[in-house]
Design a protein around this motif. Structure first.
Motif, PDB file in Angstrom:
ATOM      1  N   TYR A  33       0.779  -1.303  -0.014  1.00 38.71           N
ATOM      2  CA  TYR A  33       0.147   0.011  -0.080  1.00 38.71           C
ATOM      3  C   TYR A  33       0.881   1.282   0.077  1.00 38.71           C
ATOM      4  CZ  TYR A  33      -3.807  -3.368   1.036  1.00 38.71           C
ATOM      5  OH  TYR A  33      -4.786  -4.063   1.146  1.00 38.71           O
ATOM      6  N   LEU A  47      10.507   6.947   1.617  1.00 40.21           N
ATOM      7  CA  LEU A  47      10.626   7.718   2.812  1.00 40.21           C
ATOM      8  C   LEU A  47       9.893   6.846   3.746  1.00 40.21           C
ATOM      9  CD1 LEU A  47      11.999  10.304   3.651  1.00 40.21           C
ATOM     10  CD2 LEU A  47       9.907  11.169   3.503  1.00 40.21           C
TER      11      LEU A  47
ATOM     12  N   THR B 181       3.789  10.518   5.146  1.00 38.94           N
ATOM     13  CA  THR B 181       3.599   9.982   3.883  1.00 38.94           C
ATOM     14  C   THR B 181       2.323   9.550   3.029  1.00 38.94           C
ATOM     15  OG1 THR B 181       4.349   7.756   4.126  1.00 38.94           O
ATOM     16  CG2 THR B 181       6.144   9.298   3.790  1.00 38.94           C
ATOM     17  N   ASP B 185       1.091  10.821  -3.761  1.00 38.77           N
ATOM     18  CA  ASP B 185       2.208  10.940  -3.952  1.00 38.77           C
ATOM     19  C   ASP B 185       2.415  12.194  -4.931  1.00 38.77           C
ATOM     20  OD1 ASP B 185       5.227  10.754  -3.990  1.00 38.77           O
ATOM     21  OD2 ASP B 185       5.158  10.038  -5.929  1.00 38.77           O
ATOM     22  N   GLU B 187       4.693  13.485  -6.781  1.00 38.91           N
ATOM     23  CA  GLU B 187       5.363  13.140  -8.210  1.00 38.91           C
ATOM     24  C   GLU B 187       4.585  12.348  -9.112  1.00 38.91           C
ATOM     25  OE1 GLU B 187       9.505  12.037  -7.998  1.00 38.91           O
ATOM     26  OE2 GLU B 187       9.344  11.892 -10.223  1.00 38.91           O
ATOM     27  N   THR B 188       4.378  10.966  -8.515  1.00 32.19           N
ATOM     28  CA  THR B 188       3.805  10.215  -9.473  1.00 32.19           C
ATOM     29  C   THR B 188       2.159   9.979  -9.221  1.00 32.19           C
ATOM     30  OG1 THR B 188       3.768   8.641  -7.479  1.00 32.19           O
ATOM     31  CG2 THR B 188       5.765   8.408  -8.858  1.00 32.19           C
ATOM     32  N   ALA B 190       0.794   8.218  -7.169  1.00 30.85           N
ATOM     33  CA  ALA B 190       0.457   7.058  -6.568  1.00 30.85           C
ATOM     34  C   ALA B 190      -0.407   7.328  -5.124  1.00 30.85           C
ATOM     35  CB  ALA B 190       1.759   6.317  -6.304  1.00 30.85           C
ATOM     36  N   MET B 191      -1.014   6.326  -4.890  1.00 31.33           N
ATOM     37  CA  MET B 191      -1.983   6.411  -3.584  1.00 31.33           C
ATOM     38  C   MET B 191      -1.032   5.693  -2.513  1.00 31.33           C
ATOM     39  SD  MET B 191      -4.776   8.033  -3.872  1.00 31.33           S
ATOM     40  CE  MET B 191      -6.275   8.291  -5.208  1.00 31.33           C
ATOM     41  N   ARG B 192      -0.747   6.392  -1.378  1.00 28.61           N
ATOM     42  CA  ARG B 192       0.066   5.842  -0.334  1.00 28.61           C
ATOM     43  C   ARG B 192      -0.902   5.301   0.787  1.00 28.61           C
ATOM     44  NH1 ARG B 192       5.427   9.180  -0.813  1.00 28.61           N
ATOM     45  NH2 ARG B 192       3.762  10.772  -0.553  1.00 28.61           N
ATOM     46  N   THR B 447       7.474  16.054   7.116  1.00 27.49           N
ATOM     47  CA  THR B 447       7.813  15.092   6.224  1.00 27.49           C
ATOM     48  C   THR B 447       7.194  15.375   4.762  1.00 27.49           C
ATOM     49  OG1 THR B 447       7.581  13.156   7.746  1.00 27.49           O
ATOM     50  CG2 THR B 447       7.042  12.708   5.760  1.00 27.49           C
ATOM     51  N   LEU B 450      10.508  17.466   3.684  1.00 22.24           N
ATOM     52  CA  LEU B 450      11.289  16.651   3.536  1.00 22.24           C
ATOM     53  C   LEU B 450      11.515  15.822   2.376  1.00 22.24           C
ATOM     54  CD1 LEU B 450      14.069  15.573   5.039  1.00 22.24           C
ATOM     55  CD2 LEU B 450      12.696  13.839   6.127  1.00 22.24           C
ATOM     56  N   GLU B 451      10.275  15.381   2.260  1.00 14.33           N
ATOM     57  CA  GLU B 451      10.279  14.374   1.104  1.00 14.33           C
ATOM     58  C   GLU B 451      10.615  15.211  -0.437  1.00 14.33           C
ATOM     59  OE1 GLU B 451       6.628  12.243   0.299  1.00 14.33           O
ATOM     60  OE2 GLU B 451       7.852  10.495  -0.671  1.00 14.33           O
ATOM     61  N   LEU B 454      14.080  16.486  -0.449  1.00 12.41           N
ATOM     62  CA  LEU B 454      14.950  15.209  -0.610  1.00 12.41           C
ATOM     63  C   LEU B 454      14.786  14.574  -2.245  1.00 12.41           C
ATOM     64  CD1 LEU B 454      14.687  12.319   2.333  1.00 12.41           C
ATOM     65  CD2 LEU B 454      16.579  13.616   1.211  1.00 12.41           C
ATOM     66  N   ARG B 455      13.509  14.578  -2.668  1.00 16.36           N
ATOM     67  CA  ARG B 455      13.330  14.290  -3.881  1.00 16.36           C
ATOM     68  C   ARG B 455      14.204  15.126  -5.175  1.00 16.36           C
ATOM     69  NH1 ARG B 455       7.479  12.554  -4.639  1.00 16.36           N
ATOM     70  NH2 ARG B 455       8.491  10.395  -4.328  1.00 16.36           N
ATOM     71  N   VAL B 458      17.922  14.515  -4.883  1.00 15.13           N
ATOM     72  CA  VAL B 458      18.302  13.493  -5.593  1.00 15.13           C
ATOM     73  C   VAL B 458      18.289  13.454  -7.066  1.00 15.13           C
ATOM     74  CG1 VAL B 458      17.572  10.859  -5.993  1.00 15.13           C
ATOM     75  CG2 VAL B 458      17.453  11.804  -3.655  1.00 15.13           C
ATOM     76  N   ILE B 459      17.178  14.292  -7.718  1.00 14.00           N
ATOM     77  CA  ILE B 459      17.067  14.353  -8.782  1.00 14.00           C
ATOM     78  C   ILE B 459      18.186  15.364  -9.379  1.00 14.00           C
ATOM     79  CG2 ILE B 459      15.698  15.483 -10.577  1.00 14.00           C
ATOM     80  CD1 ILE B 459      12.837  14.552  -9.202  1.00 14.00           C
TER      81      ILE B 459
END
Lengths: 155, 504
Positions: A33, A47, B181, B185, B187-188, B190-192, B447, B450-451, B454-455, B458-459
């Protein structure tokens, strides 16, 4: 039994608990998930995975260190929990949960006097005017706030 | 640097009748909450956030800051009259406040506490204004490397300094990161961890989280404690002509107030330490530097002044990392971030660029709040002394109801109520097992930032860690984080060795 020993014992069990949750997150929950898909740079799960590893490492270390200290003090790992104390910890949760379930079917303004009044009575308050005042004033405030919000079109 | 016109305009906005009434409401409510033992600042802010939903962003923040300041000053009243601190940070005030009140001078003790609170708060607010604007101007020049490194350093620092075990602090931080988190998301897409609930798409809703973990769980803890301790007896204010503060007596406490304000402001500016550390540190310093240290603990007004000045100086100073870097250094600062988020404002150095007028108005509002605090505390002494008599068995059911009502009024429905209940269980676990709550909350709040940083880092770096060599500020924070972790682990190990040698 010193408070220090009790703290160590609590640390062992809470450490084990948190480590198990972190393990479950890493093995099962995050892969399923935590999000998927193509990503530049950082994967959506990265993360959360990092957070779970930090949880696992710290909780496992805490459990191990506390266990060693407990053994050095020759203190037992298990201690029987007095049922009376356990019940005293649990009943407030059940009380609130009961009203949350009821709130799914009835408006909170109807339940409000009972939420406050019953708990007050359970905590030993028997003066009727205190019970009435403490239950009625917050209920009236909630009712007025709800009416106001409905009038301005928020609720 | 801001122009003079911006500053005068900010004061103009802060001095409107509406603004003054909002701040007055916040300070008054905060004072009442602070006076009632068992209700603390975090609980007050958590249950007050729903009230601010329908206010303008400035009014909401001014109300919450007023509330925060009011609780700090109000908690001294119960510490002095009841020997039970309204806030843990007022425990140092009990040491001299209660003996002084018991000796027939409750009014004098309350006035020393109030004046020290107001001076500490006011000076610390001025320090915040002076420091944060240049600080934020520098922070605006930071890129994703620096911001990511600073955020990680701050999280580790808070985990280490927030009291209790460093390992528990880090574990709590991990929990906060995971919860932070949840949602879409960025960027993508996506469901988290949403499990099909549309309510979680924008992340875990902050209101049920803070009400559950801070307020409702605290009430469960209080209910358990109520069985053991059913409250004490408050000292009443009598019409004693010798029980009033003279200017000479007040003047003698001023050096202590100034020194303790410095201590409080320093402690507050460091994320994670909190007002309890500040007030006890200032009390210890005042006692050590006094000519008659033996009189401390027996009703010395300097003891009250030290503890209260430092306690109140911590709060405005804790907003330095918040407004300067976007890092909340305390639970109340983290709750303010939540309130800003609700109003769609990103708190941090970007406020200086995007909402400078609001930032200056908030600062002006903070000064107004300090002055209102003085007026309320001075003229409401007798009323607040009576409020200390409110028994806990009335407070707890009402607060539990307010927690549920706050969620329901916001339209979260049964989902929100169940979420708040789940977080109450979680918060109860954190409190009972002494896992750092502030680290958890700060990690949850920072967070997303931070994410994102960080992203981007990294890129931009293409995964090359050597890029840090070209970013000296980021490198300094990365090295400092590593050194901090080593230091905290080493000092824990050394304490363990010392304890073993003592017991052997």
């Amino acid at each position: 039994m010193t408070p220090k020993t009790q703290l160590q014992r609590r640390n062992v069990w809470s450490g084990i608990g948190v480590a198990l949750v972190a393990g479950w997150l890493l093995i099962w929950l995050i892969p399923r998930y935590g999000g998927s898909g193509m990503a530049f740079g950082m994967h959506p799960q990265r993360l959360a995975t990092l957070g779970a590893w930090v949880m696992l490492a710290c909780a496992a270390t805490l459990a191990v260190v506390s266990f060693i200290r407990l053994k050095q003090q020759h203190a037992p790992l298990f201690q029987s929990i007095p049922l009376g104390a356990l019940w005293y910890q649990v009943w407030p949760f059940l009380y609130v949960l009961l009203f949350i379930i009821l709130a799914a079917y009835l408006p909170l303004t109807w339940l409000a006097p009972f939420i406050i009044g019953c708990l007050l009575a359970l905590l030993g308050e028997h003066r009727w005017y205190v019970l009435l005042g403490a239950s009625a004033i917050p209920t009236a405030a909630l009712y007025l706030l709800t009416v106001h919000l409905m009038r301005i079109g928020v609720v | 640097m801001p122009e003079l016109s911006a500053i005068t305009s900010a004061f103009g906005d802060a001095l409107t009748l509406h603004s003054i009434m909002v701040i007055l409401g916040g300070v008054l409510l905060g004072y009442l909450v602070g006076v009632i033992p068992g209700l603390n600042r975090s609980v007050a802010i958590a249950i007050a956030i729903p009230l601010t939903f329908y206010m303008s962003a400035y009014a909401a923040i001014a109300f919450l800051i007023g509330l925060s300041k009011g609780t700090a000053a109000g908690s001294a009243v119960s510490a002095i009259l009841l020997n039970t601190p309204g806030e843990p940070s007022s425990a140092a005030t009990c040491l001299d406040g209660y003996p002084m009140a018991s000796n027939g001078q409750p009014r004098k003790a309350l006035k020393v506490g109030l004046l020290a609170s107001v001076i500490g708060d006011l000076l610390s607010t001025l320090l915040l204004i002076v420091v944060v604007i240049p600080f934020a101007s520098i922070a605006l020049k930071f890129g994703p490397y620096e911001l990511a490194a600073i955020l990680i350093f701050a999280l580790v620092f808070i985990a280490g300094m927030a009291g209790g075990s460093f390992l528990k602090g880090m574990a709590a931080g991990g929990m906060g990161v995971i919860l932070g988190t949840v949602g879409l998301d960025p960027e993508t897409g996506a469901m988290r961890f949403t499990f099909g609930y549309a309510e979680l798409m924008e992340g875990v809703p902050i209101l049920p989280l803070v009400i559950g973990t801070l307020a409702l769980s605290e009430m469960f803890v209080q209910l358990e404690a109520y069985r053991r301790n059913k409250g004490g007896h408050s000292i009443h204010l009598a019409n004693n002509p010798n029980d009033d503060l003279t200017f000479k007596e007040f003047k003698s406490t001023l050096p202590t107030i100034f020194k303790s304000t410095g201590v409080g402001a320093f402690v507050g500016a460091l994320p994670g330490l909190g007002p309890s550390v500040g007030s006890f540190m200032a009390y210890g310093l005042a006692k050590r530097g006094a000519k008659d240290p033996d009189s401390f603990g027996k009703g010395n007004p300097n003891g009250i002044a030290a503890a209260e000045a430092a306690d109140n100086a911590v709060i405005p100073a804790s907003y330095i990392p918040l407004f300067g870097l976007g890092i909340p250094g305390s639970v109340s600062a983290a709750l303010l971030v939540g309130a800003f988020m609700i109003h769609g404002i990103q708190v941090g150095p970007l406020m200086l660029r995007d909402h400078p007028q609001m930032l200056f108005t908030i600062f002006a509002g903070m000064i107004v709040a300090s002055l209102i605090m003085l007026a309320i505390g001075w003229y409401g002494l007798r009323l607040f002394a009576k409020v200390t008599d409110v028994p806990q068995n009335i407070v707890i059911p009402v607060v539990i109801f307010l927690c549920l009502a706050g969620i329901q009024v916001q339209g979260y429905g049964t989902f929100g109520l169940l979420t708040v209940f789940g977080f109450a269980i979680f918060g109860y676990f954190l409190k009972k097992h002494d896992y750092s709550f502030v680290t958890f909350l700060v990690a949850f709040i920072v967070t997303p930032m931070l994410e994102m940083n960080l992203r981007q880092a990294v890129i931009l770096s293409g995964g090359e860690i050597s890029i840090l060599l070209q970013r000296p500020i980021a490198l300094v924070f990365v090295v400092a984080t590593a050194l901090l972790v080593i230091h905290l682990l080493w000092s824990s190990y050394r304490q363990y060795r010392q304890r073993r040698q003592t017991t052997a």
